[in-house]
Design a protein around this motif. Structure first.
Motif, PDB file in Angstrom:
ATOM      1  N   PHE A 133      -8.636   2.379  -0.853  1.00 37.92           N
ATOM      2  CA  PHE A 133      -7.608   1.869  -1.754  1.00 37.92           C
ATOM      3  C   PHE A 133      -8.015   2.113  -3.198  1.00 37.92           C
ATOM      4  O   PHE A 133      -9.175   1.970  -3.568  1.00 37.92           O
ATOM      5  CB  PHE A 133      -7.396   0.363  -1.539  1.00 37.92           C
ATOM      6  N   ALA A 157      -2.593   0.406  -4.575  1.00 39.22           N
ATOM      7  CA  ALA A 157      -2.077  -0.950  -4.732  1.00 39.22           C
ATOM      8  C   ALA A 157      -1.816  -1.167  -6.216  1.00 39.22           C
ATOM      9  O   ALA A 157      -2.410  -0.502  -7.071  1.00 39.22           O
ATOM     10  CB  ALA A 157      -3.076  -1.966  -4.203  1.00 39.22           C
ATOM     11  N   ALA A 210       0.841  -1.191   0.000  1.00 38.80           N
ATOM     12  CA  ALA A 210       0.000   0.000   0.000  1.00 38.80           C
ATOM     13  C   ALA A 210       0.879   1.244   0.000  1.00 38.80           C
ATOM     14  O   ALA A 210       1.555   1.528   0.977  1.00 38.80           O
ATOM     15  CB  ALA A 210      -0.906   0.002   1.220  1.00 38.80           C
ATOM     16  N   MET A 258      -4.806  -5.227  -3.608  1.00 39.52           N
ATOM     17  CA  MET A 258      -5.711  -4.232  -3.045  1.00 39.52           C
ATOM     18  C   MET A 258      -6.703  -4.884  -2.091  1.00 39.52           C
ATOM     19  O   MET A 258      -6.979  -4.357  -1.013  1.00 39.52           O
ATOM     20  CB  MET A 258      -6.446  -3.500  -4.177  1.00 39.52           C
TER      21      MET A 258
END
Length: 160
Positions: free
Chosen positions: A103, A69, A55, A75
């Motif tokens: 994300f 990601a 991340a 992710m």
């Protein structure tokens, strides 16, 4: 005009060094916490350790921390680590700045920690020219989509 002695802030003897005075001065100017975020992005790898590769920081919107990601599987895995990431980040900042992690896929964007981890570039591929290339020029209509595509394919070898 008379001056009162002893009132007001105490003065130091001599000049303060710039390396000592500048951080205090910048902290007073930083009313929105931007410098703390810069320190966060710069210390991202040390703060998250092995998780930092999964991340990467992209930024924030209000109290949402936006992380990137490289692919959907990573992710999804990183999503489950969101509460632990929030705890570490807010602990680093010494206050609860973020309450949610979002994300997104990296898709060629550069993370805020400045780490671009590209894969090794693929070597340029040398195309081998087909032996009978050009033999269909008489048979294909030059204005048809297939004829234009065939001539573009020929041109690709003529330019190289």
């Amino acid at each position: 005009m008379a001056y009162r002695r002893g009132s007001g802030p105490k003065r130091r003897k001599g000049a303060a060094s710039l390396s000592d005075a500048l951080p205090r001065f910048l902290d007073r100017l930083d009313t929105r916490g931007g410098m703390a975020l810069v320190r966060l992005w710069r210390n991202w790898d040390e703060l998250l350790g092995e998780m930092a590769r999964m991340a990467r920081p992209l930024g924030h919107r209000g109290s949402k921390l936006i992380l990137a990601a490289e692919d959907p599987v990573v992710m999804q895995e990183a999503y489950y680590l969101g509460p632990m990431i929030l705890e570490k980040v807010n602990g680093f900042l010494r206050q609860e700045v973020f309450d949610k992690v979002v994300f997104e896929l990296l898709n060629g964007r550069v993370p805020l920690d400045g780490e671009i981890r590209p894969e090794a570039p693929k070597p340029p591929r040398k195309l081998k020219k087909p032996e009978k290339l050009g033999s269909l020029n008489e048979e294909l209509d030059p204005d048809s989509p297939v004829g234009r595509c065939y001539r573009a394919y020929q041109q690709m070898f003529d330019d190289s």
